[in-house]
Design an enzyme around this catalytic site. Sequence first.
Site, mmCIF file in Angstrom:
data_model
loop_
_atom_site.group_PDB
_atom_site.id
_atom_site.type_symbol
_atom_site.label_atom_id
_atom_site.label_comp_id
_atom_site.label_asym_id
_atom_site.label_seq_id
_atom_site.Cartn_x
_atom_site.Cartn_y
_atom_site.Cartn_z
ATOM 1 N N GLU A 41 0.864 -1.298 -0.020
ATOM 2 C CA GLU A 41 -0.037 -0.052 0.108
ATOM 3 C C GLU A 41 1.001 1.254 0.066
ATOM 4 O O GLU A 41 0.406 2.318 -0.563
ATOM 5 C CB GLU A 41 -0.909 0.087 1.186
ATOM 6 N N TYR A 124 -5.802 6.905 5.237
ATOM 7 C CA TYR A 124 -5.833 5.966 4.105
ATOM 8 C C TYR A 124 -5.433 4.539 4.444
ATOM 9 O O TYR A 124 -5.725 3.209 4.360
ATOM 10 C CB TYR A 124 -5.219 6.471 2.828
ATOM 11 N N ASP A 142 -9.146 5.631 -2.126
ATOM 12 C CA ASP A 142 -7.787 6.269 -3.214
ATOM 13 C C ASP A 142 -8.385 7.050 -4.301
ATOM 14 O O ASP A 142 -9.786 7.151 -4.519
ATOM 15 C CB ASP A 142 -7.032 5.061 -3.369
#
Length: 362
Positions: A41, A124, A142
């Site tokens: 990520e 996030y 995202d």
Amino acid sequence: MSNQNQRITEFRGRLLRWYRNHHRKLPWRETQDPYKIWVSEIMLQQTTVQAVLPYYRKWEKLFPDIESLSRAPLQKVLKVWQGLGYYQRAKNLHKASRIIKDKFKGQIPPAYHELKKLPGFGPYTTAAIMSFAFDKPYPVVDANVRRVIIRLRRIRQKTSPNDKSLLPFLETHLPLKKSGHFNQALMELGALVCRPKNPRCLLCPVTEFCQAYQAGEQEVIPPPKKRNYQKIEAVIGIIKKSGQILIQKRPSSGLLADLWEFPGGKRAAGESLEQALDREIKEELSVEVAKKNFLTRVHHAYTQFQVDLYAYECRLKNEPHLNRRLRWVTLKAIRRYPVPSGSAKIINFLEEREKNKISGTE
Ligand code: SF4
């Protein structure tokens, strides 16, 4: 079941079926290991899946778990990251791995409030790990997900990455179980089908739920972003002594922090390249340039700016005083140091030049 609930169930079903049949098989999707999901990520925040794959594979080999990452020297971590940009993210991975090792016995804690205290864990990343690794129903937004929702909802006003206006859609549609698959399905739909330009609506599993498509506005919502790159010209000195070249370490904070590069810096307004070189070398090494020959120019586009780097071979009037941020190294040894991508292009040029000298073609 109310009409609205029926539609939500239908939407989820179509999206998840499509994801099952069409998602890309990626190494970080074949695992529930929170460490691997975390690393992927962070890397994917930099660039595309295709660009990330070789970096991820190398990282997985060198630092397969929290233990190996936490034991590695920072310079090695930065070297493996070299070329991905945003080096602070690599530093945060490294720093957080040490905290996880000490405070959580090397296990990433499955708790939002603990994760978000770690370096580099913004909303996030924290939500992505909670959802993908621990299957907790946190919405993960995202750029791909934002675009899909903006089109599904036909949102015409400008939105920003932190805009909360997209959350109600996710809160009503996100299932309590398999939330990780649902979030990843939306992301994958944005990456493969609902692309920024030329969305492939004829292949989309949720056209009948899409208000932009119904209105024929899928090409204009959201409006394309204009990028204003800052353009920089910089000069660098290739200073040699007994087969070695002088390199220096950048400061530990700010852009490209802690990477190594050749001495030099930005050209100021009104300066010629050669004047800029004289000034920069004097400022950085407290020594004057005796002689200089232009070698090459390379161009590199970083995420935040574009740079034209002008490299000069230089002879100095005196030897610079060494300190812990200044080193003489052979051209071969420079490869072991983490350097910015623009400097890596200069190194390629110098290596090519050496080869040509040896083979006699120069
Ligand atoms: Fe995107 Fe088209 Fe699907 Fe709408 S119908 S979500 S615009 S791909």
